[in-house]
Write an enzyme that holds these catalytic residues in place. Structure first.
Site, PDB file in Angstrom:
ATOM      1  N   ASP A  14      11.592  16.306   8.155  1.00 35.90           N
ATOM      2  CA  ASP A  14      12.649  15.288   8.097  1.00 35.90           C
ATOM      3  C   ASP A  14      13.696  15.563   9.177  1.00 35.90           C
ATOM      4  OD1 ASP A  14      11.497  13.951   5.979  1.00 35.90           O
ATOM      5  OD2 ASP A  14      13.382  13.746   4.891  1.00 35.90           O
ATOM      6  N   LYS A  62      10.111  33.062   6.019  1.00 33.53           N
ATOM      7  CA  LYS A  62      11.367  33.744   5.672  1.00 33.53           C
ATOM      8  C   LYS A  62      10.972  35.180   5.298  1.00 33.53           C
ATOM      9  CE  LYS A  62      15.830  33.645   4.890  1.00 33.53           C
ATOM     10  NZ  LYS A  62      16.793  33.622   6.004  1.00 33.53           N
ATOM     11  N   ASP A  87       8.414  20.359   4.544  1.00 33.17           N
ATOM     12  CA  ASP A  87       9.018  19.136   4.026  1.00 33.17           C
ATOM     13  C   ASP A  87      10.391  18.941   4.684  1.00 33.17           C
ATOM     14  OD1 ASP A  87       9.649  16.978   2.476  1.00 33.17           O
ATOM     15  OD2 ASP A  87       9.692  18.035   0.567  1.00 33.17           O
ATOM     16  N   TYR A 142       5.954  23.846  -4.700  1.00 28.34           N
ATOM     17  CA  TYR A 142       5.803  22.548  -5.344  1.00 28.34           C
ATOM     18  C   TYR A 142       4.690  22.543  -6.387  1.00 28.34           C
ATOM     19  CZ  TYR A 142       8.807  20.665  -1.627  1.00 28.34           C
ATOM     20  OH  TYR A 142       9.856  20.408  -0.765  1.00 28.34           O
ATOM     21  N   ASP A 151      15.525  29.603   9.008  1.00 33.72           N
ATOM     22  CA  ASP A 151      16.904  29.186   9.330  1.00 33.72           C
ATOM     23  C   ASP A 151      17.076  29.036  10.846  1.00 33.72           C
ATOM     24  OD1 ASP A 151      16.366  31.895   9.212  1.00 33.72           O
ATOM     25  OD2 ASP A 151      18.243  32.468   8.238  1.00 33.72           O
TER      26      ASP A 151
END
Ligand code: NAD
Length: 387
Positions: free
Chosen positions: A250, A190, A246, A142, A222
């Site tokens: 959620d 990852k 992020d 970001y 994942d």
């Protein structure tokens, strides 16, 4: 009497509706515990673009630098989705986090016993779910440079970058928190594909050696996404980088039944930033139906971690619990066809309980659609959970 300066940045959409209730509860806590909160409002996001042509105007920047803590609603407006980057509401949010240097975002996710039936997951999956997500907040994709579209518009680039020191400082927050909880850190990356994740994994492992009493496990993002819904009780502290955090936080909101319930605290060296995890929810903005509990619980985190006022924070957390136990529900957490109250009434009930015992009894006499559950079944994050 002690006093604190709080900068409230209501933002856009439902932001002003939910921060108004958080402020109401904050003032109730101040009244009960003899603390003066001097609260001022400043624009951020689309509201600030409209008022000052900048999603984080200089006046707002100056105010948050002076404040003891910052309470934020949400930013985002459908009309500005395609605006140039310097005019996007989200640019203001990212600039705010960078300005305050709040590199560690803490998101407690605890399944509330009276709301177990609001989650799409089976109740047996939700037993004992109490996860603290520690998300790195001021680095990664970001913020990485270079970024942008090339002149033709047919190619775009973002940069994922982390340094050892950025990883170390947020990892320490996670390990310190785990020491006060169930002593397990699950670091999510990852590393099978990304070099940045390999550095993340090596660095977290090295920091973990300083905490021999805390168990460390690594998961690929994942698999972590799958496990978060298939076996959420397996997590204690979930540590991850900015974008993975992020998305996973959620996803974790599904466990509790509504995005509107979850608070967050973003901490760094100076004043902290406290905000519900939801966005501006343009679909329900202005209707007075938004759930203010995420914002009110963020105010409790502000009291606890921003101002070190654990007694006042406990009173707010307990008031949320009492009001939910008594059956009060906003639309997002009400059973189909069951009565629902608006944002303001939810705020008033919680503030009433914070103020005094009479308020608590009144809350308990409220709607009785949901029978009371044992208090022990509902665990709010404790002051000792997080450093
Ligand atoms: P959202 O969180 O705003 O809404 C998702 C869904 O959850 C909607 O159906 C909404 O009605 C519901 N919801 C959210 N908060 C609620 C609450 N308190 N009570 C009841 N229901 C609630 O996410 P979105 O729709 O993807 O994004 C809308 C805007 O918000 C976008 O502009 C996005 O960029 C922005 N956004 C901002 C933040 C932030 O300020 N931190 C976070 C996420 C999204």
């Amino acid at each position: 009497m002690s006093g604190y300066t709080i900068a409230v940045l209501p933002g856009d959409g439902i932001g002003p509706e939910v921060t108004a209730e958080a402020e109401r509860v904050l003032q109730a806590a101040g009244q009960r515990f003899g603390i003066t909160f001097t609260v001022s409002h400043f624009p951020v996001g689309a509201a600030a673009v409209e008022a000052a042509g900048d999603p984080l105007p200089e006046k707002t920047r100056a105010a948050v630098r002076r404040a003891n803590a910052v309470l934020l609603g949400a930013v985002g407006a459908p009309g500005l989705e395609h605006a140039p980057r310097h005019l996007k509401p989200e640019t203001g949010l990212l600039a705010l986090r960078a300005l305050l240097g709040v590199y560690a975002n803490l998101r407690p996710v605890t399944v509330l016993a009276p709301l177990v039936d609001r989650s799409p997951l089976k109740p047996d999956r939700l037993q004992g779910v109490d996860v603290l997500i520690v998300r790195e907040l001021t680095g990664g994709l970001y913020y990485g440079e270079p970024r942008g579209r090339d002149a033709s518009g047919s190619r775009a680039v973002n940069t994922l970058v982390y340094t050892v020191s950025e990883i170390e400082r947020v990892a320490r927050v996670a390990f310190d928190a785990a020491r006060r909880r169930r002593r397990l850190v699950t670091s999510v990356d990852k590393a099978n594909v990304l070099e940045v994740s390999q550095l993340w994994r090596e660095t977290v492992t090295a920091v973990g050696r300083e905490y021999p009493d805390v168990r460390l496990e690594h998961l690929y993002v994942d698999y972590a996404a799958m496990r978060l819904v298939s076996d959420p009780a397996a997590f204690d502290v979930l540590l991850t980088e900015n974008m993975f955090g992020d998305i996973l936080s959620d996803e974790a909101a599904v466990l509790v039944g509504s995005l509107g319930l979850l608070p967050s605290a973003s901490l760094g060296a100076g004043a902290g930033l406290f905000e519900p995890i939801h966005g501006s929810a343009p679909d329900i903005a202005g209707k007075g139906v938004a759930n203010p509990i995420g914002a009110i619980a963020s105010a409790a985190m502000l009291l606890r971690y921003g101002l070190q006022l654990p007694e006042a924070a406990d009173a707010v957390d307990q008031a949320i619990r009492a009001v939910l136990d008594a059956g009060a529900r906003t639309r997002d957490i009400a059973a189909p066809g069951a009565p629902a109250i608006g944002s303001r009434e939810m705020g008033e009930r919680i503030a009433g309980v914070v103020l005094d015992e009479r308020g608590r009894r009144k809350a308990e006499r409220g709607t009785d659609a949901h029978p009371s559950v044992p208090r022990s079944a509902f665990r709010v994050p404790r002051s000792s959970d997080i450093p």
